[in-house]
Design an enzyme around this catalytic site. Sequence first.
Site, short mmCIF file in Angstrom:
data_model
loop_
_atom_site.label_atom_id
_atom_site.label_comp_id
_atom_site.label_asym_id
_atom_site.label_seq_id
_atom_site.Cartn_x
_atom_site.Cartn_y
_atom_site.Cartn_z
N GLU A 76 0.82 -1.20 0.00
CA GLU A 76 0.00 0.00 0.00
C GLU A 76 0.86 1.27 0.00
O GLU A 76 0.59 2.21 -0.73
CB GLU A 76 -0.88 -0.02 1.26
CG GLU A 76 -1.69 1.22 1.48
CD GLU A 76 -3.12 1.03 1.00
OE1 GLU A 76 -3.72 0.03 1.41
OE2 GLU A 76 -3.60 1.87 0.24
N ASP A 77 1.89 1.28 0.81
CA ASP A 77 2.59 2.54 1.08
C ASP A 77 4.00 2.64 0.50
O ASP A 77 4.67 3.64 0.70
CB ASP A 77 2.67 2.78 2.60
CG ASP A 77 1.30 2.95 3.21
OD1 ASP A 77 0.38 3.36 2.47
OD2 ASP A 77 1.14 2.68 4.41
#
Length: 713
Positions: A76-77
């Site tokens: 996700e990051d």
Amino acid sequence: MVRLNDILDRIHQYLPGVDTTLVERAYIYSAKVHAGQKRLSGEPYLSHPLAVAYILAELRLDLITIAAGLLHDTLEDTLTTYEDLVRMFGEPVAEIVDGVTKLSKIQFQSKVQKQAENIRKMILAMSKDIRVLLVKLADRLHNMRTLGYQKEEKRPRIARETIDIYAPLASRLGIDWVKSELEDLSFKYLFPEEYEALKADVDAMLGRRKGYVEEVKDIIARKMAEYGLSCKVLGRPKHLYSIFRKMRLRNLPLEQIYDLIAFRIILQTTKECYEALGIIHALWKPVPGRFKDYISIPKANGYQSLHTTVIGPDGERMEIQIRTEEMDHVAREGIAAHWLYKEGRIISREQARSFDWLKQLMEWQKELEDPREFLESVRMDLFPNEVYVFTPNGEVKEFPRGATPIDFAYAIHTDVGHHCAGAKVNGKMVPLRYELQNGDTVEIITSPHHVPSRDWLKLAKTSRARARIRQWIKTREREKSLAIGRDLCIRQFRKHKLDFNDLIKDIGDEVARQLSFKTLDDLLVAVGYGKLSPKQVLKKVAALKCRNEECDVRLEDVLTEAKAPSHQGILIQGVEDVMVHLAKCCTPVPGDEVIGYITRGRGVTVHRTDCPNVQNFDPDRSIEVEWGTAEGESYPVKIRVRTVDQKGMLALVSNAISASEANIVEAKVSTTPDQKATFHFVVEVAGARHLKQVLSSIRRVNGVDWVERVASG
Ligand code: MN
């Protein structure tokens, strides 16, 4: 901040001597890719995956899960891809991280209870590997612990989602401490004032009652020792949210919540638990109706314990729980605790549905070989028959597996279904045959010109959609039949130089009624569908008009003509004079059992019931028919005769046919290599009995092996 060594120490407590390389590598990678990122608290981002991994280690999970915990935010990051994770840490780790990422992308706004339940089911269904859910719960737990750093306006939504969705999921998995902590943290942010007030009250009360709690614990421990039972005695306040809920539910002040402190006696064996119960009941008077035996009947999530409420030394009620060390472990850690002992198995659908699988897990406990294998093999397919998808407004809808955008469209509204032209799933166009997947966000594109087609019946899985599509097709076909019926009538009338629309104007309803239809439209639909001939309508109109003395010569002609006998002698459901064709494939003759098949605009085709084509009939278009009493007609029928290949056979057989007074319409002959001849005849007979006579007279001819009626073709 949690350090890697804290996690490794924790792991070594329950998996002594295990090789933790995977976890260490996951740590190094996570530290590298999250480098420079910060949490809202200002701490390095890495503190979060470390905390999550630590919680997973507290749950005593396997190394794959803990590694996945360390990596859970990398997709996700950071720039990490799924393939990177597979390459470096293997597919199981990558799949868990991927699952957690997918769950995290969805924002649940739950208001209605049913909706919340659907979301919980959806999360379970999406977490095919239950470890996805455990990582997600650990992630949520740490985010809730640090929710104070989150923007103030975001806190209530996250807290609401936690208490509606995630705390019940933790409870369902039997992880009691995670559930309690999630509830208390949510409580704190949802009702800050009530939370602070209650916390202060409970602390004060505990302070006042500290001596009392110690005294009760002492008495219990002494009594147990007297009877030779060694045990641990705990006296802990219940978690705040459960007290709050009880006060609200029963509308009671704190003073009247008698089981604020739950005493717990932990022993070695089940037998000792029942002994301890006896001792307690001898010591203090039990409150009737408050005893519960969850040892013989465990809760659905596997929880086992004895519960009783007694009148304590101060004359106050107190709740006591009695259980073994292992039951206590399961009560606190739920499914996670089982995993250390149990072997994985694919569970049946029924078990999954009722959550019996947790009970099942209890039983498998004894059969364990390698505890780590269990986690690797466990695949929870909890709701294999259902998928849960979102509307663009975030509402969750439930469908059978295999459902398509068409089902979704009809679930929204019938009109949306009828005009469904396409669908976007997660923002991308998909074909209508696309199978909905858990967590999809589905948007239907409608167009006023788009209408259902018969093919949709193959795509729709829900009975609602199928019924609506069928209904639409039926209506549409009725409209078509109506137009055809009207057209056929107009033409029929025109043959007699009559104007159908003009003549029918005043007597439409009566004509319909006399021919057993409710309305003129129904009658015209029947004409269009071939159930009624336009000639019949014409006859009826003529009869009515003449009765009303509005007759003219053209109508009279119709009536005279109608008196001529009708052909074919087929009766259809009591209605006479319908367009009838005898099927060419099976050539039925009077006396055969027959069935009619409605061909739109062409009337009824009559087949023998044993004709192979009958099997393919649409039951909606089949119609009962029977033979009438028409005399003097003859019917063609195909027969086949096998004889020795010998001069003069054709003449012999032909003579036999003529002798039984049947007319030969056609004759063909073919010979076969085995010195046989086959004759194909079309003969005209009066009916089934006549045919039988013909066949038996052929059979009597010398040199005939067999004779048969040709079934079809
Ligand atoms: Mn996270």
